[in-house]
Design an enzyme around this catalytic site. Structure first.
Site, PDB file in Angstrom:
ATOM      1  CG  HIS A   1      -4.834 -62.193 -51.016  1.00 57.55           C
ATOM      2  ND1 HIS A   1      -3.836 -61.505 -51.621  1.00 57.55           N
ATOM      3  CD2 HIS A   1      -4.281 -62.851 -49.984  1.00 57.55           C
ATOM      4  CE1 HIS A   1      -2.714 -61.729 -50.986  1.00 57.55           C
ATOM      5  NE2 HIS A   1      -2.959 -62.548 -49.994  1.00 57.55           N
TER       6      HIS A   1
ATOM      7  CD  GLU B   1      -6.184 -67.525 -32.695  1.00 53.36           C
ATOM      8  OE1 GLU B   1      -6.765 -67.692 -33.762  1.00 53.36           O
ATOM      9  OE2 GLU B   1      -5.285 -66.687 -32.519  1.00 53.36           O
TER      10      GLU B   1
ATOM     11  CG  ASP C   1      -5.474 -70.676 -35.874  1.00 51.21           C
ATOM     12  OD1 ASP C   1      -4.960 -71.441 -36.713  1.00 51.21           O
ATOM     13  OD2 ASP C   1      -5.645 -69.466 -36.064  1.00 51.21           O
TER      14      ASP C   1
ATOM     15  CB  CYS D   1     -14.664 -65.345 -32.325  1.00 52.84           C
ATOM     16  SG  CYS D   1     -12.884 -65.512 -32.185  1.00 52.84           S
TER      17      CYS D   1
END
Ligand code: PEP
Ligand code: MG
Length: 761
Positions: free
Chosen positions: A377, A615, A639, A686
């Site tokens: 994180h 993806e 991905d 993206c």
């Protein structure tokens, strides 16, 4: 002479069974005598060595102290050759003693002389000794020396002995620090010399500034007590106070509801388990003050946990550390965060997402973390915030002094403490070149992205936190092409409730001021796990039960999010896209949920678009059906590439093996562009590739007219597009693709072409 593992006559394997009889005598007596030495200020190191040898099970004791110039000098001994005192010196990291000083961790070796890092020093007369327990002498995170116990018998020192010598090392640190500066070091190891720490890049960038080590233990004012009863009461009160603060946390409206409550319950169980508290009490009974006892046991716990490889258990280490921090604060010994830390480089052992946000608000310019992973994180948030961040080798926190000059190279992967002037010059030049380039790019902010041949390309932002929204103004982006809603959930440690989500989405739209925003629904799982969740049962979490798959199986969370999006829109146009869609059926199911929620919420959005991320390669073979139903498509190259090439996106060895700029991917994109154009469905890209100028140029040449990227990529991409003529690039690209039909990268020749045409790649 240096003994190495290849020495021709290795010793026989040691007997590791502890020797009977020679056991610790009376720790309390030893501590009391050390306390007297501390109080009188008259302790000499040889006296201490003898005292330790008399009270602890050691045939010999050696005390090494740190000297300026990064070496350790034998300063006193009982049982070794006293003529070696002042003569035997080891560099930082050299031999067992140097290793212990460098790592800050003790070593307990039944057969020290056969250890691969053992360095033989004939003058010490250490030949007859087999086992060694070497303990760092640290104060406030600084290494002041090492104390070593030696025994003739090969044996592993027992845990109780290790604990006792750890306490002795704490007291010794105090004695060393308080002694006159004439024969003892004023400075710890590495206080003045440059130190480099290798690391892994968590978030790219370079920063220079004063270092702010946080989390190394501050000095404890009083180490020993005559009144254990009073200390036990202080401990009880501190535990109560820490409990109350935890209760307060749990009672507060937790983002993520029961998930975060479970995490905190688990935390409370570990942090307050009676096991370690009773050991703290025992240490107080031995004559330590409450904070010394907590610190003592905490160090031991940390060391044990560090040897554990299980990620879940290692996470629990953070829980215990947090609880220790709370206890220390309650005991009056914890370090408070500075109000402001503008321009500082934060150096910590671990960093939770909430803490990272907190430090960011205080103005830190860079972060070095000893225990972090690129997919953790802290890394996700640091990237999102644009703060350069590195995971660095252990030892940095201990070696740094607040305010030391430091360089954080989160591109080359190095943290340099107290850099040499020549090194500073090199980095200053690099930083200056960057700011010149940044200044040159600034003019593109208010210019539309248009290529030299007049093709308009819409450049949008990938963001995931409200904090990042000022990038809209800073970059002049056309909108938000990918709003990663899971980032806020990761930062909060749980999924916020509907009201909090709606407020966040509303704020995003407010800040976008009418520019388009494509919200992606929660894409959790694989590398983006919420605390308390685990995918350890899955062999391939990236291809596992994650993202939309979970959302469709457990639709309550998705429905709540869709409701929040509709509420946040407050009647404004709303564009929602779904991640990890593998079949048109899945897309339909998700869209139906969106429409069902939309039927209930008033005011209804002015327009409602349901789009999909592309993806998963299977979607490429359902295009006619998909394009008849989806309102827009956004290609997630991160991905998509990992699934196209069966190459895990988190495996560094594969990072450069397959390229977006290769014939198969460009072919796929070209067909996709044509299909979308024919169906009249807007297409954008993206993934990270869209923010790499050369890749963005190739995508534009293929006909992609919307690219979404992180904030720092917008201006470089715009500058390159402004200088490029797509009509002259297209035949070149066709030729390169033909030549690269075997699937390899065409990046190098394309870069060559761009350079020949003076394009800023
Ligand atoms: C992608 O996969 O390309 C993408 C943009 O999604 P994420 O990186 O969040 O998985
Ligand atoms: Mg993705």
């Amino acid at each position: 002479m240096l003994k190495t593992p290849s020495d021709p006559e290795p010793k026989a394997a040691p007997r590791t069974r502890p020797r009977r009889g020679r056991r610790i005598k009376d720790a309390r007596k030893l501590f009391a005598r050390l306390r007297e030495a501390l109080a009188s200020g008259a302790a000499s190191l040889p006296d201490i060595a003898s005292l330790v040898a008399a009270e602890l099970p050691a045939d010999a004791v050696a005390i090494y102290v740190a000297r300026a110039g990064e070496f350790l000098e034998l300063a006193a001994t009982h049982g070794l050759n006293v003529n070696a005192v002042g003569r035997t010196r080891l560099r930082m990291g050299e031999g067992i003693i140097g290793m212990v000083a460098a790592s800050g961790d003790h070593l307990n070796l039944p057969d020290a002389q056969n250890h691969p890092r053992y360095v033989y020093r004939a003058e010490t007369g250490e030949d007859p000794f087999a086992s060694m327990l070497a303990m760092p002498v640290k104060r406030a995170g600084r290494i002041l020396g090492v104390i070593a116990l030696l025994n003739r018998q090969p044996r592993l020192f027992a845990p109780v002995e290790v604990e006792s010598i750890a306490t002795v090392a704490m007291l010794l640190a105090e004695i060393l620090a308080r002694a006159g500066a004439t024969d003892l070091p004023e400075e710890g190891l590495g206080d003045s010399l440059p130190r480099r720490y290798a690391g892994h890049v968590l978030a790219g960038g370079i920063a220079r500034g004063p270092i702010l080590p946080y989390g190394a233990a501050p000095p404890i004012a009083q180490l020993l007590t005559d009144d254990p009863e009073a200390e036990l009461k202080r401990l009880d009160r501190a535990v109560e106070a820490a409990n109350r603060s935890l209760d307060g946390l749990m009672a507060a409206s937790l983002p993520g509801g029961s998930a975060s409550r479970d995490v905190l319950e688990a935390y409370r169980m570990v942090a307050q388990s009676s096991g370690w508290l009773s050991r703290v009490k025992q240490a107080i009974g031995d004559g330590l003050t409450a904070e010394t006892a907590v610190d003592r046991i905490a160090r031991d716990l940390r060391e044990r946990m560090r040897r554990i490889t299980d990620p879940y258990l290692r996470e629990r280490l953070a829980d215990i550390e947090d609880m220790i921090g709370r206890l220390m604060v309650a005991l009056g010994g914890g370090a408070a965060k500075p109000e402001r830390a503008d321009g500082y480089l934060l150096l910590v052992r671990r960093l939770g997402p909430a803490d990272l946000l907190d430090w960011h608000a205080r103005g830190i310019a860079g972060i070095a973390i000893e225990e972090a992973s690129t997919s953790g994180h802290a890394a996700i948030l640091a990237r999102a915030l644009g703060v350069p961040a590195l995971q660095v080798d252990r030892g940095a926190v201990e070696a740094a002094h607040p305010g030391d000059d430091a360089l954080l190279d989160a591109e080359g992967g190095t943290l340099i403490l107290r850099p040499e002037p020549e090194v500073i010059q090199v980095y200053e030049r690099a930083l200056a070149a960057r700011s010149v380039r940044a200044a040159a790019l600034a003019k593109y902010r208010d210019m539309p992205a248009v290529t030299k041949d007049g093709t308009a390309i819409s450049l949008m932002l990938n963001v995931g936190l409200a904090l990042e929204l000022d990038q809209l103004e800073r970059t002049g982006a056309d909108g938000i092409g990918l709003y990663r809603t899971e980032i806020a959930a990761l930062a909060a440690g749980g999924i916020p409730d509907v009201a909090a989500q709606a407020a966040e989405y509303g704020r995003v739209m407010d800040r976008a001021k009418g520019r388009r925003v494509q919200f992606r629904t929660l894409d959790l799982g694989a590398d983006k796990m919420l605390p308390g969740e685990s995918n350890s049962d899955e062999e391939n979490p990236a291809m596992g039960w994650r993202s939309l798959r979970v959302a469709l199986d457990r639709p309550a969370i998705l429905r709540r999010q869709l409701r929040a999006l509709l509420l946040g829109a407050q009647g404004r146009p709303l564009a929602v896209m779904f991640p990890m869609v593998a079949t048109v059926e899945e897309f339909r199911a998700a869209r139906d949920l969106l429409e069902a929620e939309a039927g209930r919420i008033r005011p209804a959005p002015e327009s409602l678009e349901a789009g999909t991320m592309l993806e998963v390669p299977s979607l490429l073979f359902q295009l006619p059906c998909l394009l008849a139903e989806a309102d827009f498509i956004s290609v997630g190259t991160n991905d998509l590439l990992q699934f196209l090439f069966a190459a895990d996106r988190g495996t560094p060895e594969l990072a450069d093996r397959y390229d977006v700029l290769s014939a198969p991917v460009l072919e796929m994109l070209e067909r996709l562009v044509a299909a979308c154009e024919e169906a009249g469905v807007p297409l954008s890209i993206c993934g990270e590739a869209a923010g790499r100028p050369l890749d963005a140029l190739a995508f534009a040449a293929l006909g992609v007219t919307t690219l979404s990227m992180s904030g720092n990529a917008i201006l470089p991409v715009k500058a390159l597009l402004a200088a490029a003529d797509l009509t002259s690039l297209r035949p070149v690209l066709r030729e390169l693709r033909r030549a690269g039909a075997a699937g390899g990268s065409i990046r190098d020749p394309l870069t060559g072409w761009a350079r020949e045409h003076h394009l800023p790649v």
